[in-house]
Design an enzyme around this catalytic site. Sequence first.
Site, PDB file in Angstrom:
ATOM      1  CG  HIS A  67      -6.785  -1.821 -11.042  1.00  0.00           C
ATOM      2  ND1 HIS A  67      -5.283  -2.561 -11.946  1.00  0.00           N
ATOM      3  CD2 HIS A  67      -6.763  -1.488  -9.510  1.00  0.00           C
ATOM      4  CE1 HIS A  67      -4.986  -3.010 -11.374  1.00  0.00           C
ATOM      5  NE2 HIS A  67      -5.097  -2.257  -9.510  1.00  0.00           N
ATOM      6  CG  ASP A  93      -6.616  -5.107  -6.660  1.00  0.00           C
ATOM      7  OD1 ASP A  93      -8.213  -5.697  -6.803  1.00  0.00           O
ATOM      8  OD2 ASP A  93      -5.800  -4.942  -6.154  1.00  0.00           O
TER       9      ASP A  93
HETATM   10 ZN    ZN Z   1      -5.040  -1.053  -5.502  1.00  0.00          ZN
END
Ligand code: ZN
Length: 257
Positions: free
Chosen positions: A207, A63
Amino acid sequence: MLLAAILCAGCGTTSTTPAAAPRPPVIADPGVLARRLAAVQPDWPARRVVDCRRRKCVALTFDDGPGEYTGRLLDMLRDRHVRATFFVLGEMVAADHAGYTRRMVEDGHELGNHTWSHPPLTAMSDERLRSELADTEAIVQRTTGVRMRLMRPPYGATDSRVAEQARLEGLAQILWSLDTLDWRDRDPGIVARRAGAAVPGSIVLMHDIHPTSVAAVPRVLDTLARKGYRFVTVSELYGRAPLPGRTYTGAENPKER
Ligand SMILES: [Zn+2]
């Protein structure tokens, strides 16, 4: 134009649309919307035939990018023939001068909409909510030529209003079943150990904006490959395009997908 007509059914008129123009009917059935999207964009995301009801599959998701470490991650995934799903931010796509967003598509990864600026969607007006999703859709489509079918609400914050807007944009909501907490613990060993605890059908949250998360990936791939896992995109995990507006967590019973 056809996509716009399909996807913007019920979204309201735009400045280029005469006020008197008849509005297209709202498509209420997410299955119908998914089929129409597939008809205008049949080749993306390209799904391999993987029966995740029988095989051990895991969907790695990254992400908040693309960012400065995304290129290194894409190299690793390409070297090992691994596909993942990237939930990108519109503002990061806009700043992506390296072309990573396009490369994600070229390398066979799936892209998902993570909003333009990462706000909690449950706390904003309908109009802002719509533009957070629609503006991100627009820039990804302009950049890569593909229309995303997935979205992930920032912080996992969602409600029926967010779900409805996602449905109108033709997007399924994808949460996760395994949080590596890599934003908090910037330690590749810890992140790799957590991701390595995936079970069949897990959607793993990471991430690609953190160098420590990217550094953890070789160990994650080694650990899970040793356990016999196949790395799939979210759409491959479910064996079809997830339905717009519906929420998927990765915690569903794999046999019932
Ligand atoms: Zn996020």
